[in-house]
Design a protein around this motif. Structure first.
Motif, PDB file in Angstrom:
ATOM      1  N   TYR A 146       8.152  11.509   9.406  1.00 28.09           N
ATOM      2  CA  TYR A 146       7.214  10.402   9.231  1.00 28.09           C
ATOM      3  C   TYR A 146       5.908  10.684   9.972  1.00 28.09           C
ATOM      4  O   TYR A 146       4.828  10.348   9.478  1.00 28.09           O
ATOM      5  CB  TYR A 146       7.841   9.099   9.736  1.00 28.09           C
ATOM      6  N   THR A 193       3.522  12.627   7.884  1.00 33.47           N
ATOM      7  CA  THR A 193       2.807  11.907   6.832  1.00 33.47           C
ATOM      8  C   THR A 193       1.570  11.192   7.373  1.00 33.47           C
ATOM      9  O   THR A 193       0.685  10.820   6.597  1.00 33.47           O
ATOM     10  CB  THR A 193       3.721  10.859   6.161  1.00 33.47           C
ATOM     11  N   LEU A 194       1.508  10.991   8.687  1.00 35.19           N
ATOM     12  CA  LEU A 194       0.382  10.290   9.302  1.00 35.19           C
ATOM     13  C   LEU A 194      -0.624  11.241   9.942  1.00 35.19           C
ATOM     14  O   LEU A 194      -1.670  10.803  10.427  1.00 35.19           O
ATOM     15  CB  LEU A 194       0.887   9.313  10.381  1.00 35.19           C
ATOM     16  N   ASP A 245      -3.041   8.885  12.305  1.00 38.77           N
ATOM     17  CA  ASP A 245      -3.718   7.673  11.841  1.00 38.77           C
ATOM     18  C   ASP A 245      -2.718   6.524  11.801  1.00 38.77           C
ATOM     19  O   ASP A 245      -1.946   6.376  10.848  1.00 38.77           O
ATOM     20  CB  ASP A 245      -4.311   7.918  10.456  1.00 38.77           C
ATOM     21  N   THR A 282      -3.274   3.428  11.382  1.00 35.23           N
ATOM     22  CA  THR A 282      -3.597   2.379  10.414  1.00 35.23           C
ATOM     23  C   THR A 282      -2.822   2.569   9.123  1.00 35.23           C
ATOM     24  O   THR A 282      -2.691   1.632   8.330  1.00 35.23           O
ATOM     25  CB  THR A 282      -5.107   2.372  10.105  1.00 35.23           C
ATOM     26  N   ARG A 283      -2.317   3.760   8.883  1.00 29.50           N
ATOM     27  CA  ARG A 283      -1.529   4.029   7.673  1.00 29.50           C
ATOM     28  C   ARG A 283      -0.040   3.841   7.896  1.00 29.50           C
ATOM     29  O   ARG A 283       0.757   4.007   6.979  1.00 29.50           O
ATOM     30  CB  ARG A 283      -1.793   5.469   7.205  1.00 29.50           C
ATOM     31  N   ALA A 284       0.352   3.490   9.120  1.00 33.53           N
ATOM     32  CA  ALA A 284       1.778   3.430   9.468  1.00 33.53           C
ATOM     33  C   ALA A 284       2.369   2.048   9.229  1.00 33.53           C
ATOM     34  O   ALA A 284       1.662   1.030   9.224  1.00 33.53           O
ATOM     35  CB  ALA A 284       1.964   3.812  10.930  1.00 33.53           C
ATOM     36  N   THR A 285       3.685   2.023   9.050  1.00 38.51           N
ATOM     37  CA  THR A 285       4.445   0.775   9.056  1.00 38.51           C
ATOM     38  C   THR A 285       4.953   0.569  10.478  1.00 38.51           C
ATOM     39  O   THR A 285       5.633   1.439  11.036  1.00 38.51           O
ATOM     40  CB  THR A 285       5.645   0.842   8.093  1.00 38.51           C
ATOM     41  N   SER A 307      -1.856  -1.739  12.043  1.00 37.77           N
ATOM     42  CA  SER A 307      -1.574  -1.611  10.616  1.00 37.77           C
ATOM     43  C   SER A 307      -1.214  -2.969  10.034  1.00 37.77           C
ATOM     44  O   SER A 307      -0.648  -3.820  10.720  1.00 37.77           O
ATOM     45  CB  SER A 307      -0.416  -0.628  10.406  1.00 37.77           C
ATOM     46  N   ASP A 319       0.876  -3.173   7.555  1.00 35.92           N
ATOM     47  CA  ASP A 319       2.219  -3.021   7.003  1.00 35.92           C
ATOM     48  C   ASP A 319       3.246  -3.122   8.127  1.00 35.92           C
ATOM     49  O   ASP A 319       3.180  -2.367   9.107  1.00 35.92           O
ATOM     50  CB  ASP A 319       2.346  -1.662   6.306  1.00 35.92           C
TER      51      ASP A 319
END
Length: 381
Positions: A243, A246-247, A255, A257-260, A285, A287
């Motif tokens: 995971y 992916t960030l 980043d 801000t793109r995370a859950t 974030s 999410d």
């Protein structure tokens, strides 16, 4: 031996007023990520050891009834209270009789005698059923928990064959992730000491609930006058290695801000505390995924569902095997882990042995953590 044991909380100390002290969630953090809501918690101030008159005074105020006081003459025999307790719990004379190995007629006559002695009707009798009156329901609260207190006191007496069981209360996650992995060393040193570990979601009152020690998270030491600090803790964002990838951008930065973000609904220190401490509010974030226990948040993070805000002391296993990796700065938690005990604990030899062992383990753990993960931050792995 030791066992994991759960049972409902008692209300006797609060009902009878044993010098109870309310400790709200901001001072005594019961919301430690194991489904404990941040709710009002009660502690009991214990009367001087061995003072029966002091306990009587606690129950009835400053007045201790003399031998000829009507208050004493109205107190019914214990045997009739056992009948009332069983009948009130089952709402059936027949089932109460079965529990007590008596006849339903004997139970019924015993209840009638109790009602006459008290001058109060305790049950409403209808064809095929009984129900408690309002007075009976209120009285049952006191009687049931008074009998429970007698049972606890009797159970805590040493038997001819073995010593008294050492009863410990702590959160499930702390028990499974910190205490149990270290307990074999204590058992090897003191195999004769029986241990009971209770992880039920409930308040603990000393000595009413039958516990010798409790391990809790607290913000202010004054909330626990008999508490000993075990160690501090830190809030650390963690996620699975996959995971994190992916960030991660081309520049190697993460980043958020793109995370859950995985939130634990039962804790008082969650993501907002971390963002406030790191001045990273712009990285929040939109999410989110909410779970009700700290352990579940770590499992969700390991499964690649998002970033959990872990506590350093409770995720050693995942950090060592790299199921989880640190993805942000560690910040000191406002709460520390504390060992809380009854005033009378020092009278119990096993209490002292366990306390000394636990303090040694906690000090060793704190030193190891400082060496492995120096503050103010871990850095990103």
């Amino acid at each position: 031996m030791f066992s994991l044991h759960c049972r409902d909380s008692g209300r006797l100390g609060r009902s009878l007023g044993f010098g109870t002290t309310p400790l709200n969630g901001s001072r005594f953090d019961r919301g430690d990520g194991d489904g404990y809501p941040n709710r009002r918690t009660w502690a009991l101030d214990v009367v001087p050891a061995g003072s029966r008159s002091a306990m009587t005074s606690s129950i009835s105020g400053d007045h201790v009834p003399p031998p000829d006081d009507p208050w004493r003459s109205r107190s019914p025999p214990l045997s009739t209270l056992r009948l009332f307790d069983a009948a009130g719990r089952h709402l059936s004379f027949a089932r109460a009789a079965s529990e007590l190995n008596l006849t339903p007629s004997a139970v019924s006559h015993g209840i009638v005698g109790l009602e006459k002695a008290l001058g109060v009707k305790l049950f409403i009798r209808e064809p095929g059923r009984i129900a408690l009156t309002r007075e009976g329901a209120d009285y049952l609260t006191y009687v049931s928990e008074a009998l429970s207190l007698i049972h606890i006191g009797t159970r805590r007496l040493p038997s001819p064959r073995s010593g008294r069981t050492l009863a410990i209360s702590c959160a499930p996650t702390f028990a499974s992730r910190w205490l149990l992995p270290r307990l074999p060393t204590f058992r090897a040193r003191h195999p004769q000491i029986a241990i009971r570990i209770d992880t039920s979601h409930r308040h603990v009152g000393f000595p009413i609930d039958g516990f010798d020690l409790a391990i809790r998270m607290s913000r202010i030491p004054a909330s626990m006058p008999h508490g000993i600090r075990l160690f501090d803790d830190w809030l650390i964002p963690v996620c699975s290695p996959a995971y994190r990838d992916t960030l991660t951008g081309r520049d190697g930065g993460v980043d958020l801000t793109r995370a859950t973000l995985l939130h634990v609904t039962s804790v008082t220190e969650d993501w907002q505390a971390w963002f406030d401490a790191t001045d990273a509010r712009d990285a929040q974030s939109g999410d989110t995924l909410h779970v009700d226990t700290f352990g579940l948040s770590l499992e969700a993070a390991a499964s690649g569902l998002g970033i959990a805000l872990g506590r350093r002391s409770l995720m050693d296993r995942e950090l060592q095997d790299r199921t989880l990796v640190v993805i942000g700065r560690a910040v000191p938690a406002a709460t520390s882990h504390w060992l809380v005990g009854s005033e009378r604990g020092d009278d119990h030899q096993d209490f002292g042995r366990f306390r000394d062992w636990l303090l040694t383990e906690a000090a060793r753990f704190a030193d190891e953590q400082k060496q492995r993960f120096p503050l103010p931050s871990f850095g990103q792995n």
